[in-house]
Design an enzyme around this catalytic site. Sequence first.
Site, mmCIF file in Angstrom:
data_model
loop_
_atom_site.group_PDB
_atom_site.id
_atom_site.type_symbol
_atom_site.label_atom_id
_atom_site.label_comp_id
_atom_site.label_asym_id
_atom_site.label_seq_id
_atom_site.Cartn_x
_atom_site.Cartn_y
_atom_site.Cartn_z
ATOM 1 N N VAL A 92 36.609 28.989 13.064
ATOM 2 C CA VAL A 92 37.194 30.158 13.731
ATOM 3 C C VAL A 92 37.060 31.295 12.785
ATOM 4 O O VAL A 92 36.677 32.445 13.442
ATOM 5 C CB VAL A 92 38.795 30.020 13.944
ATOM 6 C CG1 VAL A 92 39.296 31.505 14.269
ATOM 7 C CG2 VAL A 92 39.280 28.796 14.896
ATOM 8 N N TYR B 194 46.372 33.220 -0.005
ATOM 9 C CA TYR B 194 45.236 33.746 -0.716
ATOM 10 C C TYR B 194 45.919 35.189 -1.031
ATOM 11 O O TYR B 194 46.723 35.708 -0.535
ATOM 12 C CB TYR B 194 43.993 33.849 0.059
ATOM 13 C CG TYR B 194 43.483 32.503 0.628
ATOM 14 C CD1 TYR B 194 42.575 31.769 -0.211
ATOM 15 C CD2 TYR B 194 43.955 31.940 1.919
ATOM 16 C CE1 TYR B 194 42.126 30.634 0.289
ATOM 17 C CE2 TYR B 194 43.351 30.522 2.147
ATOM 18 C CZ TYR B 194 42.435 30.224 1.305
ATOM 19 O OH TYR B 194 42.009 28.542 1.656
ATOM 20 N N LYS C 103 49.586 25.813 0.013
ATOM 21 C CA LYS C 103 48.058 25.414 -0.520
ATOM 22 C C LYS C 103 47.737 26.722 -1.189
ATOM 23 O O LYS C 103 47.813 27.921 -0.590
ATOM 24 C CB LYS C 103 47.054 25.543 0.820
ATOM 25 C CG LYS C 103 45.763 25.245 0.500
ATOM 26 C CD LYS C 103 44.877 25.301 1.553
ATOM 27 C CE LYS C 103 44.328 26.499 1.814
ATOM 28 N NZ LYS C 103 43.191 26.912 2.777
ATOM 29 N N GLY D 253 40.008 24.329 -1.547
ATOM 30 C CA GLY D 253 38.341 24.226 -1.956
ATOM 31 C C GLY D 253 37.857 25.455 -2.206
ATOM 32 O O GLY D 253 37.680 25.627 -3.264
ATOM 33 N N GLY D 254 37.380 26.070 -1.165
ATOM 34 C CA GLY D 254 36.727 27.167 -1.305
ATOM 35 C C GLY D 254 35.323 26.699 -1.287
ATOM 36 O O GLY D 254 34.605 25.688 -0.822
ATOM 37 N N GLY E 39 38.261 21.397 2.092
ATOM 38 C CA GLY E 39 37.190 21.299 3.290
ATOM 39 C C GLY E 39 35.703 21.351 2.869
ATOM 40 O O GLY E 39 34.836 20.185 2.855
ATOM 41 N N ARG E 40 34.840 22.614 3.027
ATOM 42 C CA ARG E 40 33.518 22.493 2.732
ATOM 43 C C ARG E 40 33.086 21.780 1.813
ATOM 44 O O ARG E 40 31.725 21.148 1.765
ATOM 45 C CB ARG E 40 33.124 24.061 2.700
ATOM 46 C CG ARG E 40 33.623 24.949 4.073
ATOM 47 C CD ARG E 40 33.424 26.397 3.902
ATOM 48 N NE ARG E 40 34.439 26.841 3.031
ATOM 49 C CZ ARG E 40 34.633 28.043 2.604
ATOM 50 N NH1 ARG E 40 33.578 28.813 2.697
ATOM 51 N NH2 ARG E 40 35.774 28.453 1.746
HETATM 52 O O1 LIG Z 1 42.308 24.797 3.924
HETATM 53 C C1 LIG Z 1 41.134 25.274 3.992
HETATM 54 C C2 LIG Z 1 40.832 26.004 5.015
HETATM 55 O O2 LIG Z 1 41.786 26.355 5.799
HETATM 56 C C3 LIG Z 1 40.269 25.290 2.768
HETATM 57 O O3 LIG Z 1 38.990 24.962 3.334
HETATM 58 P P1 LIG Z 1 37.756 25.146 2.286
HETATM 59 O O4 LIG Z 1 37.873 23.966 1.139
HETATM 60 O O5 LIG Z 1 36.680 25.010 3.030
HETATM 61 O O6 LIG Z 1 37.468 26.559 1.550
#
Ligand SMILES: O=C(CO)COP(=O)(O)O
Length: 255
Positions: A30, A147, A176, A201-202, A229-230
């Site tokens: 998104v 964040y 998170k 993650g990031g 995630g990534r």
């Molecule tokens: O929680 C996440 C996205 O909502 C973290 O995703 P990424 O690890 O890809 O940054």
Amino acid sequence: MESTGRERRLRRLWGPTSGRTVLMPIDQPVTMGPIAGLDAIDSQLVRLLAGAPNGIIGHRGVLRRVPAEVARSTGVVMHLSAGTALSGRGHVKTLTGDVVEAVRIGADAVSAQVTFGVPEETDMLRDLAQLAGACAQWGMPLLAMVYVAGVDPTAAPEKIAHAARAAAELGSDIVKVPYTGSADSFATVVDGCFAPVVMAGGEPSDSWEDVLLDVKDALSAGAAGVCIGRKVQQHAAPEAALADLHALVHANNPG
Ligand SMILES: O=C(CO)COP(=O)(O)O
């Protein structure tokens, strides 16, 4: 008991023995569009779910694509806030659904992002607080993704600690946060936050080994798990990457 639904749902997101969690966020398109690792979503979902995350986090559209038989063994977190990079301000999030819909789809929790340090912070805080109120009413756990805009978490861990604590104060059950770069600094975030903290993650990095070292440090600082995630989705072998995370997060305490 008023809190039973919340507790029953929350339990599905944690390893039964370790009491920690490996969460798999798939909400990023998104914000970022069909990025690598999430572009061919149906085949990638098969790989990611084969890695048996404790929970998967996504918007309603992608959650519809999760096979029903998998949803029985994997926790489902419905993400309820969105903003796109197309606006030039993708970190500004707006609510995109409600807790009643999450109850209807059988979600085990809902999540929303608050970006601190921007003018719209107050709107996102109001949204989080309203969501927390609805979650309390329906017995639905709430995960806050926090964040701090324009801040390097490794340079200002106290700001991450502040944001995490604010999210817990407003009623989040899980918070998170980005990794702050060291076990010591991450411990200040965890110790200052009475809700369990999971490490985000990031951007994918060159070295998966370095990611695992960071995860190890975060866990030693008291992290309740990971929400990466990534770095997993763009790994050459996402199932193997998830197995590595399980080994660390649930170490010596399977599941
Ligand atoms: O929680 C996440 C996205 O909502 C973290 O995703 P990424 O690890 O890809 O940054």
